[in-house]
Design a protein around this motif. Structure first.
Motif, PDB file in Angstrom:
ATOM      1  N   VAL A 285       4.342  15.473  -7.521  1.00 39.05           N
ATOM      2  CA  VAL A 285       3.755  14.166  -7.215  1.00 39.05           C
ATOM      3  C   VAL A 285       3.756  13.264  -8.447  1.00 39.05           C
ATOM      4  CG1 VAL A 285       1.648  12.962  -6.523  1.00 39.05           C
ATOM      5  CG2 VAL A 285       2.367  15.020  -5.293  1.00 39.05           C
ATOM      6  N   ASN A 286       3.397  13.817  -9.599  1.00 36.31           N
ATOM      7  CA  ASN A 286       3.414  13.022 -10.832  1.00 36.31           C
ATOM      8  C   ASN A 286       4.809  12.506 -11.155  1.00 36.31           C
ATOM      9  OD1 ASN A 286       0.692  13.113 -11.362  1.00 36.31           O
ATOM     10  ND2 ASN A 286       0.820  14.765 -12.862  1.00 36.31           N
ATOM     11  N   SER A 287       5.820  13.335 -10.901  1.00 36.59           N
ATOM     12  CA  SER A 287       7.208  12.902 -11.109  1.00 36.59           C
ATOM     13  C   SER A 287       7.545  11.733 -10.197  1.00 36.59           C
ATOM     14  CB  SER A 287       8.176  14.060 -10.846  1.00 36.59           C
ATOM     15  OG  SER A 287       8.016  15.079 -11.794  1.00 36.59           O
ATOM     16  N   ASN A 288       7.085  11.796  -8.957  1.00 35.90           N
ATOM     17  CA  ASN A 288       7.349  10.715  -8.003  1.00 35.90           C
ATOM     18  C   ASN A 288       6.666   9.414  -8.408  1.00 35.90           C
ATOM     19  OD1 ASN A 288       8.724  11.326  -5.044  1.00 35.90           O
ATOM     20  ND2 ASN A 288       8.110  13.176  -6.119  1.00 35.90           N
ATOM     21  N   PHE A 289       5.474   9.518  -8.955  1.00 32.95           N
ATOM     22  CA  PHE A 289       4.774   8.313  -9.417  1.00 32.95           C
ATOM     23  C   PHE A 289       5.596   7.558 -10.463  1.00 32.95           C
ATOM     24  CE2 PHE A 289       0.562   9.734  -7.721  1.00 32.95           C
ATOM     25  CZ  PHE A 289       0.170   8.523  -7.175  1.00 32.95           C
ATOM     26  N   GLU A 290       6.350   8.288 -11.266  1.00 33.56           N
ATOM     27  CA  GLU A 290       7.146   7.660 -12.316  1.00 33.56           C
ATOM     28  C   GLU A 290       8.214   6.720 -11.766  1.00 33.56           C
ATOM     29  OE1 GLU A 290       6.849   7.968 -15.809  1.00 33.56           O
ATOM     30  OE2 GLU A 290       4.919   8.748 -15.111  1.00 33.56           O
ATOM     31  N   PHE A 291       8.671   6.996 -10.551  1.00 38.19           N
ATOM     32  CA  PHE A 291       9.790   6.241 -10.002  1.00 38.19           C
ATOM     33  C   PHE A 291       9.420   4.819  -9.574  1.00 38.19           C
ATOM     34  CE2 PHE A 291      11.150  10.709  -8.487  1.00 38.19           C
ATOM     35  CZ  PHE A 291      11.569  11.020  -9.762  1.00 38.19           C
ATOM     36  N   PHE A 292       8.120   4.534  -9.490  1.00 40.07           N
ATOM     37  CA  PHE A 292       7.664   3.195  -9.109  1.00 40.07           C
ATOM     38  C   PHE A 292       7.419   2.306 -10.329  1.00 40.07           C
ATOM     39  CE2 PHE A 292       6.385   6.264  -5.898  1.00 40.07           C
ATOM     40  CZ  PHE A 292       6.929   5.703  -4.751  1.00 40.07           C
ATOM     41  N   LYS A 293       7.585   2.897 -11.497  1.00 45.89           N
ATOM     42  CA  LYS A 293       7.368   2.137 -12.726  1.00 45.89           C
ATOM     43  C   LYS A 293       8.554   1.198 -12.983  1.00 45.89           C
ATOM     44  CE  LYS A 293       4.185   5.281 -15.026  1.00 45.89           C
ATOM     45  NZ  LYS A 293       3.896   6.085 -16.236  1.00 45.89           N
TER      46      LYS A 293
ATOM     47  N   PHE B  84       0.831  -1.211   0.000  1.00 41.30           N
ATOM     48  CA  PHE B  84       0.000   0.000   0.000  1.00 41.30           C
ATOM     49  C   PHE B  84       0.863   1.257   0.000  1.00 41.30           C
ATOM     50  CE2 PHE B  84      -2.814   3.274   1.537  1.00 41.30           C
ATOM     51  CZ  PHE B  84      -4.022   2.955   0.909  1.00 41.30           C
ATOM     52  N   PRO B  85       0.515   2.214  -0.874  1.00 39.95           N
ATOM     53  CA  PRO B  85      -0.595   2.171  -1.819  1.00 39.95           C
ATOM     54  C   PRO B  85      -0.291   1.283  -3.021  1.00 39.95           C
ATOM     55  CG  PRO B  85       0.603   4.212  -2.097  1.00 39.95           C
ATOM     56  CD  PRO B  85       1.223   3.529  -0.921  1.00 39.95           C
ATOM     57  N   PRO B  86      -1.334   0.841  -3.726  1.00 36.79           N
ATOM     58  CA  PRO B  86      -1.128   0.015  -4.927  1.00 36.79           C
ATOM     59  C   PRO B  86      -0.753   0.891  -6.112  1.00 36.79           C
ATOM     60  CG  PRO B  86      -3.472   0.341  -4.536  1.00 36.79           C
ATOM     61  CD  PRO B  86      -2.755   1.016  -3.406  1.00 36.79           C
ATOM     62  N   TYR B  87       0.535   1.126  -6.287  1.00 38.40           N
ATOM     63  CA  TYR B  87       1.011   2.058  -7.311  1.00 38.40           C
ATOM     64  C   TYR B  87       0.554   1.643  -8.710  1.00 38.40           C
ATOM     65  CZ  TYR B  87       3.990   3.705  -3.549  1.00 38.40           C
ATOM     66  OH  TYR B  87       4.443   4.195  -2.354  1.00 38.40           O
ATOM     67  N   SER B  88      -0.093   2.567  -9.401  1.00 37.07           N
ATOM     68  CA  SER B  88      -0.587   2.294 -10.753  1.00 37.07           C
ATOM     69  C   SER B  88      -1.044   3.606 -11.384  1.00 37.07           C
ATOM     70  CB  SER B  88      -1.775   1.324 -10.704  1.00 37.07           C
ATOM     71  OG  SER B  88      -2.870   1.933 -10.031  1.00 37.07           O
ATOM     72  N   ASN B  89      -1.309   3.555 -12.668  1.00 35.19           N
ATOM     73  CA  ASN B  89      -1.841   4.730 -13.361  1.00 35.19           C
ATOM     74  C   ASN B  89      -3.228   5.093 -12.841  1.00 35.19           C
ATOM     75  OD1 ASN B  89       0.393   5.176 -15.024  1.00 35.19           O
ATOM     76  ND2 ASN B  89      -0.354   3.723 -16.562  1.00 35.19           N
ATOM     77  N   ASP B  90      -3.989   4.069 -12.430  1.00 42.36           N
ATOM     78  CA  ASP B  90      -5.333   4.317 -11.881  1.00 42.36           C
ATOM     79  C   ASP B  90      -5.252   5.084 -10.560  1.00 42.36           C
ATOM     80  OD1 ASP B  90      -6.769   3.103 -13.945  1.00 42.36           O
ATOM     81  OD2 ASP B  90      -6.469   1.116 -13.083  1.00 42.36           O
TER      82      ASP B  90
END
Length: 202
Positions: free
Chosen positions: A129-137, A105-111
């Protein structure tokens, strides 16, 4: 709207756990997972301490070689299966010489990223925040892993070239050394900026 989004996140979480298990990533048993009126409750089987709790530092790094190899395999599996994970070293624990991944958690995804966009206050927050989301890809997982090592203990920066050689030898990254260092530092800077501004991914 918040209740609706919580329901969506709960469904994402259940699907995320299913995909992790399907990929054969070692997860502890989840003994309870339920949606409450304003929260999600999860109870997971205890599977031991992470490597920092076991005394890892930049000097005794080689003593933990077997555990690091297992962690690299888990990250590589996530990369091949195209699953987003948080490769922070504290999210891997040891039980009877076996490494388990414990962060669901959280379930990292585009959704999840789309849900988070409903709560941005300004464009600066959105960008960070959007930049940080990229790092879990998947493509960024190994860079993220090394970045987090340095974030926890800046002395690990002295081992970055050695870690690079290990990852390169295992053929889990394609970058040259300069580009590798550049990406690691970019992730480190962006995550520190998010934390400084008290911004959350969920």
């Amino acid at each position: 709207n918040t209740k609706k989004n919580l329901n969506k996140i709960f469904i994402l979480l259940k699907n995320y756990v299913f995909n992790l298990r399907k990929s054969n990533i070692s997860l502890p048993e989840i003994t309870q997972l339920k949606l409450n009126s304003n929260s999600i409750f999860c109870r997971m089987e205890y599977k031991g301490k992470n490597l920092f709790m076991l005394g890892l530092n930049e000097k005794n790094f080689l003593n933990f070689k077997d555990y690091f190899n297992q962690i690299i395999e888990i990250i590589l599996t996530a990369k091949k299966q195209k699953i987003n994970i948080d490769p922070h070293l504290k999210n891997f624990v040891v039980d009877e010489n076996k490494i388990y991944y414990v962060d669901i958690f959280p379930p990292y995804s585009n959704d999840l990223k789309k849900i988070r966009q409903n709560y941005y206050i300004n464009s600066s927050e959105k960008k960070i925040v959007n930049s940080n989301f990229e790092f879990f890809k998947p493509k960024n997982l190994f860079y993220h892993f090394v970045s987090d090592l340095i974030k926890i203990n800046p002395k690990f920066e002295s081992r970055i070239n050695y870690i690079y050689k290990i990852l390169k030898k295992k053929k889990v990254i394609n970058s040259d050394k300069n580009n590798f260092n550049k990406i690691v530092k970019k992730i480190l800077h962006t995550e520190k900026l998010r934390e400084k501004k008290n911004l959350y991914l969920i």
